[in-house]
Design an enzyme around this catalytic site. Sequence first.
Site, PDB file in Angstrom:
ATOM      1  N   THR A   1      -5.274  65.643 -21.336  1.00 55.91           N
ATOM      2  CA  THR A   1      -5.391  64.258 -20.585  1.00 55.91           C
ATOM      3  C   THR A   1      -5.875  63.151 -21.336  1.00 55.91           C
ATOM      4  OG1 THR A   1      -7.854  64.991 -20.498  1.00 55.91           O
ATOM      5  CG2 THR A   1      -6.354  65.826 -18.753  1.00 55.91           C
ATOM      6  N   ASP A   2      -6.022  63.656 -22.723  1.00 54.62           N
ATOM      7  CA  ASP A   2      -6.546  62.425 -23.647  1.00 54.62           C
ATOM      8  C   ASP A   2      -5.544  61.322 -23.733  1.00 54.62           C
ATOM      9  OD1 ASP A   2      -9.173  63.647 -23.883  1.00 54.62           O
ATOM     10  OD2 ASP A   2      -8.762  64.317 -25.826  1.00 54.62           O
TER      11      ASP A   2
ATOM     12  N   LYS B   1      -7.670  57.177 -17.743  1.00 59.60           N
ATOM     13  CA  LYS B   1      -8.699  58.239 -17.873  1.00 59.60           C
ATOM     14  C   LYS B   1      -9.969  57.265 -17.904  1.00 59.60           C
ATOM     15  CE  LYS B   1     -10.131  62.354 -20.184  1.00 59.60           C
ATOM     16  NZ  LYS B   1      -9.959  63.403 -21.303  1.00 59.60           N
TER      17      LYS B   1
ATOM     18  N   THR C   1      -5.653  70.936 -22.185  1.00 60.28           N
ATOM     19  CA  THR C   1      -6.701  71.592 -21.681  1.00 60.28           C
ATOM     20  C   THR C   1      -6.181  72.532 -20.381  1.00 60.28           C
ATOM     21  OG1 THR C   1      -8.308  70.247 -22.365  1.00 60.28           O
ATOM     22  CG2 THR C   1      -8.975  71.535 -20.387  1.00 60.28           C
TER      23      THR C   1
ATOM     24  N   TYR D   1     -13.294  74.218 -26.445  1.00 60.46           N
ATOM     25  CA  TYR D   1     -12.507  75.201 -26.421  1.00 60.46           C
ATOM     26  C   TYR D   1     -11.401  74.855 -27.032  1.00 60.46           C
ATOM     27  CZ  TYR D   1     -11.413  71.663 -22.888  1.00 60.46           C
ATOM     28  OH  TYR D   1     -10.949  70.266 -22.606  1.00 60.46           O
TER      29      TYR D   1
ATOM     30  N   GLU E   1      -3.526  31.299 -21.442  1.00 60.79           N
ATOM     31  CA  GLU E   1      -4.412  30.296 -21.661  1.00 60.79           C
ATOM     32  C   GLU E   1      -3.727  29.381 -22.949  1.00 60.79           C
ATOM     33  OE1 GLU E   1      -7.122  29.597 -20.129  1.00 60.79           O
ATOM     34  OE2 GLU E   1      -7.300  31.410 -18.999  1.00 60.79           O
TER      35      GLU E   1
END
Length: 383
Positions: free
Chosen positions: A146-147, A219, A65, A79, A340
């Site tokens: 950013t994804d 994110k 972006t 966009y 565990e």
Amino acid sequence: MKKLTTMKKVALTALTLMASGIIIISSSYTDASHPVEAKQIITSNTTNPVKKKLPNIKILATGGTIAGTGSTSVQTTGYQAGVLTPDQLIDAVPGLKDVANISTEQVAHIDSGTSNTDALMVKLAKDVQKALDDPECDGVVITHGTDTMEETAYFLNLTVHSDKPIVLVGAMRPSTSLSADGPLNLYNAVILAGSKEARDKGVLISMNGKIGSARDTFKTNTTDVDAFDNPELGSLGYIQGGKPYFYNVPTKKHTTESDFDIRKITEDNLHRVDIVYSHADDDRVMVDAAVAAGAKGIIHAGTGNGSINEKTLPGLQDAVKKGVVVVRDTRVPEGMVTHEQIDEDNHFVNSGNINPQKARILLMLALTKTEDPNKIQEYFNEY
Ligand code: SIN
């Protein structure tokens, strides 16, 4: 020759003196019909201090972006990502060339949410390593969507060997948007990459005035400009007024201390690792599908503290019998998955506090070294 007006004469004199480098103070001009207030317009260049040595920063552009364009100034979704070149990004940031000597390289032009690949991460890591191996290079900035930024950042954090700053930066609004966040984010990233404070801190994410570690930052928001955080552990620091301020340091192994080395990794070394996301009433279908697709590792994003549905557990047990490494992670964003009895009984690895998408990166790299779940558990404890 045409007669010069008084105003033009004054301007010409000023320009001549400026060009000769000797003008010291302003000129003022008053025209009877257009009075102009006298003011200082040019300061001395005879007393210029010696220019401070600027850091040499390489920007590797991958798209996202930050390089996106929309059709109107209010289009903040839908966009096209990854349109602008790195030079266009730099030109949109006033003063950037005054804080660093910048060189650029376009590595990719992608929307990282739809088109990032493990192969691209390998290529990028090799390009970062090459740039930082140059003694003239002081730091690297990667412009990125950013994804999947958190995954690329963690991959670089684990594979690039350098103590020089490596900073990932992106934007949540495209370059054409009102209040686009890219220019200031990029300015801050370049400042950070050129700072001595950012050395030996591992790979950093610089977004919205915050400095995050590649390991812990993820994110947290789909559309807001404040989209990267670790709500529980916080950021490493801030960038304010063109200066980084660190308050925390990463404690887990990274970069120069890492056992994984991009100089020895190719995309062919990386095995398939799938993430299986749990939910109420899930079963083994997705686990079996991952195994059938050739996964050598499965990250199980369980409920709560990595709980596994009783209908899914036999699928994971069968996967382990076939040599697949299973990591017990959680779909819950905060807290850790604790070791565990179920791990002891089934040779499962527990993820600690990294999220499933980061666990996938670490398991993929761990599988380049070993298939032994005990050794892989050590990697998950250390990194
Ligand atoms: C991408 O990840 O390339 C698109 C989304 C973004 O950069 O915010």
